[in-house]
Design a protein around this motif. Structure first.
Motif, PDB file in Angstrom:
ATOM      1  N   ARG A 506     -26.186 -33.146  22.815  1.00  0.00           N
ATOM      2  CA  ARG A 506     -26.550 -34.434  21.782  1.00  0.00           C
ATOM      3  C   ARG A 506     -25.381 -34.835  21.105  1.00  0.00           C
ATOM      4  N   ILE A 507     -24.786 -33.932  20.524  1.00  0.00           N
ATOM      5  CA  ILE A 507     -23.237 -34.127  19.701  1.00  0.00           C
ATOM      6  C   ILE A 507     -22.397 -34.676  20.603  1.00  0.00           C
ATOM      7  N   ARG A 508     -22.201 -34.151  21.610  1.00  0.00           N
ATOM      8  CA  ARG A 508     -21.102 -34.650  22.624  1.00  0.00           C
ATOM      9  C   ARG A 508     -21.427 -35.918  23.227  1.00  0.00           C
ATOM     10  N   GLN A 509     -22.629 -36.347  23.271  1.00  0.00           N
ATOM     11  CA  GLN A 509     -23.089 -37.736  23.825  1.00  0.00           C
ATOM     12  C   GLN A 509     -22.733 -38.517  22.519  1.00  0.00           C
ATOM     13  N   ALA A 510     -22.907 -38.191  21.321  1.00  0.00           N
ATOM     14  CA  ALA A 510     -22.838 -39.018  20.102  1.00  0.00           C
ATOM     15  C   ALA A 510     -21.424 -39.330  20.040  1.00  0.00           C
ATOM     16  N   LYS A 511     -20.243 -38.250  20.230  1.00  0.00           N
ATOM     17  CA  LYS A 511     -19.247 -38.305  20.280  1.00  0.00           C
ATOM     18  C   LYS A 511     -18.553 -39.227  21.233  1.00  0.00           C
ATOM     19  N   ASP A 513     -20.212 -41.693  22.498  1.00  0.00           N
ATOM     20  CA  ASP A 513     -20.563 -42.940  22.219  1.00  0.00           C
ATOM     21  C   ASP A 513     -19.733 -43.744  21.106  1.00  0.00           C
ATOM     22  N   SER A 514     -19.244 -42.705  20.204  1.00  0.00           N
ATOM     23  CA  SER A 514     -18.370 -43.006  19.099  1.00  0.00           C
ATOM     24  C   SER A 514     -17.176 -43.313  19.558  1.00  0.00           C
ATOM     25  N   ALA A 515     -16.860 -42.671  20.574  1.00  0.00           N
ATOM     26  CA  ALA A 515     -15.342 -42.897  21.235  1.00  0.00           C
ATOM     27  C   ALA A 515     -15.224 -44.495  21.755  1.00  0.00           C
ATOM     28  N   ASP A 519     -13.094 -47.719  21.119  1.00  0.00           N
ATOM     29  CA  ASP A 519     -12.425 -48.521  22.377  1.00  0.00           C
ATOM     30  C   ASP A 519     -12.888 -49.674  22.284  1.00  0.00           C
ATOM     31  N   GLU A 520     -14.034 -50.298  21.939  1.00  0.00           N
ATOM     32  CA  GLU A 520     -14.489 -51.598  22.220  1.00  0.00           C
ATOM     33  C   GLU A 520     -13.985 -52.410  20.844  1.00  0.00           C
ATOM     34  N   ILE A 521     -14.064 -51.587  19.734  1.00  0.00           N
ATOM     35  CA  ILE A 521     -13.655 -52.130  18.555  1.00  0.00           C
ATOM     36  C   ILE A 521     -12.253 -52.444  18.428  1.00  0.00           C
ATOM     37  N   VAL A 522     -11.359 -51.508  19.112  1.00  0.00           N
ATOM     38  CA  VAL A 522      -9.828 -51.899  19.277  1.00  0.00           C
ATOM     39  C   VAL A 522      -9.636 -53.039  20.156  1.00  0.00           C
ATOM     40  N   GLU A 523     -10.462 -52.927  21.182  1.00  0.00           N
ATOM     41  CA  GLU A 523     -10.280 -53.965  22.193  1.00  0.00           C
ATOM     42  C   GLU A 523     -10.509 -55.418  21.331  1.00  0.00           C
TER      43      GLU A 523
END
Length: 561
Positions: A506-511, A513-515, A519-523
């Motif tokens: 779950r933590i890995r998926q959250a990470k 998703d955050s990553a 990427d979307e914000i930067v784009e």
């Protein structure tokens, strides 16, 4: 100083000495054996059977060496069993070796034996008692005094051959120190006014010889045989005696046989018996010194008989005379303890896990012949309750079972055929088994892959640890396998890390998703920048045109005027 003692650092809590002690004069405290001096009969059995060599007798050699250094005269009386310890020597070469150690005179204890047997003959002739027991064996004397005083009236009231020889030497050498050399530890109890000043066993003498680089020289010559040298072997006292037709002569050796014989004697059914008793099997040639060196009974008896018995039938003996009394008074020294009540005994047995008669296995592993005798020993503060092997095993097993059952870990064990032989409730629950019986005796492959188990055996390792996933049950497990080669058992301990693994996922998926969000914000920001840049460029172009038009307009006004 105690004659017998235990080296605590060596005692390994095995109770072998207790099992072999004929009078149970050994107490166990804090897992360590200790001699009960008031009950010990100095048979030396514990010194022979101890697997750790933790039992030792007091050694008088350092004291004798100190006296020699002071210039004191040291004389010795040597037991007739010496030939069994030094079969290649003659008494002369043996005496010469003792002289090199510092002894100024050496005599044969057999001379004292002659005096003693002569007094035995007189007791028989006078019909001193219906049954007469020889008093040469100190261990038998101690047993009767401390444990079976009912037989005191039958024990010949005569001092031992060692005491006779020692007193004779003290008369000859008033200022000398008298040392008895023989196979017997119990003779150390006879030291004092009526005996030798010190006693050395053949084992101790051999150590002294080795440390001094001295060895009795070989000599095959045999002295003129004398009957009283026969005392060391079973029946040897009887061989030296003149027989009375009104008496029967019986030799009994071995402490257990002697104890049985004493019980028969006090029953009062025997008439006209002279009984030679020796605590050691084979008598003195089977004593502790010879048991340690593993000398053979037949060989030893043959050697002694050559020194004692004339095969031609022309037997002779010593002609020693004494000017002192040989009388010995043996005393009742038995310690009587108040026996436990049945209620107290039952309470102790219950603490030992003996709730019913069927629980009393009487296995003897503790050293006592029965559970009840062990309970009495506990009551008398001689034994420890933890000396009961079945009790300790059951308690340990019960404790281990409880620990395994309450453990949150998944635990099971398989045999070499990969069949389940033990499984706890946590494992049953994890693999949807209603009870251990559902899988006991069945292949472990029903719930787990056998690969890791087989791999451990093939690897030659004792343990491996791996993380596994059991897809059928959706379990992530941290698995440790331990191989007991001696018993061909593999223990499997598993920690359920499913929740931990799911939380990590779950933590890995959250990470992730955050990553992705980053990427979307930067784009998006980049797009915005481009849009802003585009708008800024268009605005700047229009501004430039407007300014140029304004400039032209201003210049046009100047030209008109």
């Amino acid at each position: 100083m105690a004659i017998l003692s235990f080296k605590e650092i060596e005692c390994m809590d095995c109770y072998k000495c207790v099992r072999h002690c004929p009078v149970k004069s050994i107490t166990v405290k804090n897992g360590r054996a200790q001699i009960l001096e008031s009950e010990c009969i100095l048979c030396g059995t514990c010194t022979v059977v101890c697997p750790q060599n933790a039992k030792e007798d007091s050694n008088d050699i350092p004291k004798i060496l100190e006296l020699l250094s002071q210039g004191r005269q040291i004389v010795a009386t040597v037991a007739p069993s010496w030939i069994t310890a030094y079969p290649k020597a003659s008494f002369q070469t043996f005496s010469d070796a003792l002289a090199e150690l510092g002894f100024s005179y050496v005599s044969e204890t057999a001379e004292g034996a002659y005096v003693v047997k002569s007094h035995y003959e007189k007791l028989v002739e006078d019909k001193w008692n219906d049954v007469i027991i020889s008093s040469c064996c100190t261990t038998i004397n101690l047993y009767i005094e401390h444990h079976f005083p009912e037989a005191l009236d039958f024990l010949a009231p005569i001092i031992s051959p060692m005491q006779v020889s020692a007193r004779k030497l003290k008369d000859l050498y008033p200022n000398a120190i008298v040392v008895f050399i023989g196979p017997c530890i119990s003779k150390k109890a006879e030291c004092g006014e009526n005996g030798a000043d010190y006693v050395i066993t053949f084992d101790e003498l051999e150590g002294w010889f080795e440390n001094s680089s001295i060895e009795p020289k070989e000599d095959s010559s045999i002295p003129t045989p004398k009957l009283s040298r026969s005392f060391p072997y079973s029946g040897g006292i009887l061989d030296s005696m003149l027989k009375n037709d009104n008496f029967q002569y019986i030799a009994i050796d071995g402490i257990e046989n002697c104890i049985s014989a004493l019980q028969e004697i006090v029953s009062g059914n025997l008439k006209g018996y002279f009984i030679e008793m020796s605590a050691c099997t084979g008598s003195c040639i089977g004593g502790p010194s010879f048991q340690k060196s593993q000398n053979k009974q037949i060989f030893g008896k043959t050697l002694v008989r050559k020194q004692a018995v004339d095969e031609s039938g022309k037997n002779i003996d010593f002609e020693t005379r004494t000017g002192f009394s040989l009388k010995q008074k043996f005393l009742d020294k038995k310690i009587v303890c108040m026996p436990p009540t049945e209620w107290q005994l039952a309470a102790i047995l219950k603490k030992m896990g003996k709730n019913t008669v069927e629980d009393e296995l009487n296995c003897g592993s503790c050293g006592y012949p029965s559970c009840r005798e062990k309970a009495i020993a506990i009551y008398e503060n001689k034994a420890d309750i933890n000396m009961c092997l079945p009790f300790m095993k059951a308690r340990t097993q019960s404790f281990a079972d409880k620990v395994i059952e309450v453990s949150p870990n998944l635990i099971l064990a398989v045999d070499i055929d990969m069949c389940v032989i033990m499984i706890n409730n946590a494992t049953c629950k994890a693999f949807h088994l209603s009870s251990p019986e559902d899988i006991l005796g069945s292949p472990v492959s029903r719930i787990l892959d056998e690969y890791n188990f087989i791999d451990l055996i093939a690897s030659g390792e004792e343990r491996i640890s791996r993380n596994i996933y059991v897809a059928e049950y959706g379990l992530y497990l941290e698995q440790t396998l331990i191989y007991d080669k001696g018993n061909s058992i593999i223990s499997c301990i598993m920690k359920d890390i499913t929740q931990l693994r799911m939380e990590k996922n779950r933590i890995r998926q959250a990470k992730m998703d955050s990553a992705n969000m980053a990427d979307e914000i930067v784009e998006a920001q980049l797009r915005t920048v481009h849009e802003i840049a585009s708008l800024l460029g268009e605005t700047a172009a229009k501004t430039k045109l407007a300014i140029m038009d304004l400039k032209k307009t201003i210049l046009m006004d100047d030209e008109i005027f």
